[in-house]
Design a protein around this motif. Structure first.
Motif, PDB file in Angstrom:
ATOM      1  N   ARG A  46       6.338 -35.070   3.897  1.00  0.00           N
ATOM      2  CA  ARG A  46       5.769 -34.001   4.712  1.00  0.00           C
ATOM      3  C   ARG A  46       6.145 -34.149   6.187  1.00  0.00           C
ATOM      4  N   GLY A  47       7.385 -34.586   6.407  1.00  0.00           N
ATOM      5  CA  GLY A  47       7.903 -34.720   7.761  1.00  0.00           C
ATOM      6  C   GLY A  47       7.529 -36.023   8.457  1.00  0.00           C
ATOM      7  N   ILE A  48       6.804 -36.897   7.775  1.00  0.00           N
ATOM      8  CA  ILE A  48       6.367 -38.177   8.356  1.00  0.00           C
ATOM      9  C   ILE A  48       7.247 -39.298   7.785  1.00  0.00           C
ATOM     10  N   PRO A  49       7.981 -40.022   8.642  1.00  0.00           N
ATOM     11  CA  PRO A  49       8.769 -41.164   8.150  1.00  0.00           C
ATOM     12  C   PRO A  49       7.836 -42.278   7.648  1.00  0.00           C
ATOM     13  N   MET A  50       8.155 -42.838   6.477  1.00  0.00           N
ATOM     14  CA  MET A  50       7.365 -43.926   5.895  1.00  0.00           C
ATOM     15  C   MET A  50       8.289 -45.099   5.593  1.00  0.00           C
ATOM     16  N   VAL A  51       7.727 -46.280   5.612  1.00  0.00           N
ATOM     17  CA  VAL A  51       8.429 -47.489   5.197  1.00  0.00           C
ATOM     18  C   VAL A  51       7.567 -48.121   4.118  1.00  0.00           C
ATOM     19  N   TYR A  52       8.202 -48.558   3.031  1.00  0.00           N
ATOM     20  CA  TYR A  52       7.418 -49.201   1.986  1.00  0.00           C
ATOM     21  C   TYR A  52       8.184 -50.363   1.376  1.00  0.00           C
ATOM     22  N   LEU A  53       7.403 -51.327   0.913  1.00  0.00           N
ATOM     23  CA  LEU A  53       7.905 -52.555   0.333  1.00  0.00           C
ATOM     24  C   LEU A  53       7.547 -52.551  -1.144  1.00  0.00           C
ATOM     25  N   THR A  54       8.550 -52.801  -1.996  1.00  0.00           N
ATOM     26  CA  THR A  54       8.297 -52.871  -3.434  1.00  0.00           C
ATOM     27  C   THR A  54       8.784 -54.204  -3.983  1.00  0.00           C
ATOM     28  N   SER A  55       8.189 -54.593  -5.102  1.00  0.00           N
ATOM     29  CA  SER A  55       8.679 -55.767  -5.824  1.00  0.00           C
ATOM     30  C   SER A  55       8.955 -55.337  -7.253  1.00  0.00           C
ATOM     31  N   GLU A  56      10.108 -55.749  -7.736  1.00  0.00           N
ATOM     32  CA  GLU A  56      10.508 -55.415  -9.104  1.00  0.00           C
ATOM     33  C   GLU A  56      10.629 -56.719  -9.880  1.00  0.00           C
ATOM     34  N   THR A  57       9.866 -56.820 -10.959  1.00  0.00           N
ATOM     35  CA  THR A  57       9.917 -58.019 -11.792  1.00  0.00           C
ATOM     36  C   THR A  57      10.599 -57.692 -13.101  1.00  0.00           C
ATOM     37  N   ASN A  58      11.362 -58.656 -13.588  1.00  0.00           N
ATOM     38  CA  ASN A  58      12.050 -58.479 -14.862  1.00  0.00           C
ATOM     39  C   ASN A  58      12.010 -59.810 -15.598  1.00  0.00           C
ATOM     40  N   TYR A  59      11.109 -59.905 -16.556  1.00  0.00           N
ATOM     41  CA  TYR A  59      10.959 -61.119 -17.344  1.00  0.00           C
ATOM     42  C   TYR A  59      11.619 -60.923 -18.698  1.00  0.00           C
ATOM     43  N   SER A  60      12.456 -61.845 -19.068  1.00  0.00           N
ATOM     44  CA  SER A  60      13.100 -61.917 -20.394  1.00  0.00           C
ATOM     45  C   SER A  60      13.726 -60.599 -20.838  1.00  0.00           C
ATOM     46  N   GLY A  61      14.348 -59.885 -19.912  1.00  0.00           N
ATOM     47  CA  GLY A  61      15.088 -58.683 -20.272  1.00  0.00           C
ATOM     48  C   GLY A  61      14.244 -57.477 -20.602  1.00  0.00           C
ATOM     49  N   ASP A  62      12.916 -57.584 -20.452  1.00  0.00           N
ATOM     50  CA  ASP A  62      12.065 -56.423 -20.697  1.00  0.00           C
ATOM     51  C   ASP A  62      12.332 -55.369 -19.642  1.00  0.00           C
ATOM     52  N   LYS A  63      11.747 -54.202 -19.854  1.00  0.00           N
ATOM     53  CA  LYS A  63      11.861 -53.138 -18.866  1.00  0.00           C
ATOM     54  C   LYS A  63      11.291 -53.624 -17.533  1.00  0.00           C
ATOM     55  N   PRO A  64      12.017 -53.476 -16.444  1.00  0.00           N
ATOM     56  CA  PRO A  64      11.523 -53.933 -15.138  1.00  0.00           C
ATOM     57  C   PRO A  64      10.216 -53.239 -14.762  1.00  0.00           C
TER      58      PRO A  64
END
Length: 172
Positions: A46-64
């Motif tokens: 909505r016209g507002i710049p945002m910054v966000y931090l994500t973490s992606e985990t992937n154990y034993s080939g499962d879906k991240p």
């Protein structure tokens, strides 16, 4: 749980410079890992710049599994930091659409009990917070028990401990 840290700035240029430096520091401290990929991203809502931090985990080939860790933006002269992009978008919507917490009856009742001229006030919907915290803790315990060969935690004991914590904090 949903947390918002909101700080009004007196000097937008300085607070913007602070956020640029904070972002650089966060990026500098992201370390590679075999199991977790941490990413700092930009978006505009909505016209507002945002910054966000994500973490992606992937154990034993499962879906991240991708989790929001934190998100921040400046709305007018207010810096908002919260636990997810969805929460930040809700804050942006509330700010741009003129909705705010002061319309909530529970919030009004709590704030009306406080003396005037507060320098700081914090509001937490305690029952929702504790239930969410219990759900999150037990969910993580259940998920983590499948990723290694160690026995799963005693979930019943955890539930009892969380319930006792909830009762003690409610009493306070």
């Amino acid at each position: 749980p949903t947390f918002f840290v909101v700080a009004q700035t007196r000097d937008r240029a300085k607070s913007d410079a602070f956020l640029v430096n904070a972002r650089k520091e966060i990026e500098r401290n992201i370390k590679p890992s075999d199991y977790v990929t941490t990413t700092l991203r930009d978006d505009v809502y909505r016209g507002i710049p945002m910054v966000y931090l994500t973490s992606e985990t992937n154990y034993s080939g499962d879906k991240p599994v991708v989790n929001d860790v934190a998100a921040y933006a400046t709305l007018n002269d207010v810096i908002v930091v919260t636990t997810s992009t969805d929460n930040l978008k809700k804050a942006i919507d509330a700010a741009l659409d003129g909705r705010n917490l002061s319309l909530n009856a529970n919030y009004q009742a709590v704030m009306n009990t406080l003396p005037g001229q507060n320098a700081f006030a914090m509001y937490i919907d305690f029952n929702r917070y504790m239930q969410t915290l219990m759900d999150m803790t037990l969910g993580i315990s259940t998920q983590m028990s499948g990723f290694n060969d160690t026995p799963s935690p005693d979930l019943t004991k955890q539930q009892e401990q969380m319930q006792k914590l909830k009762e003690n904090l409610q009493a306070m």
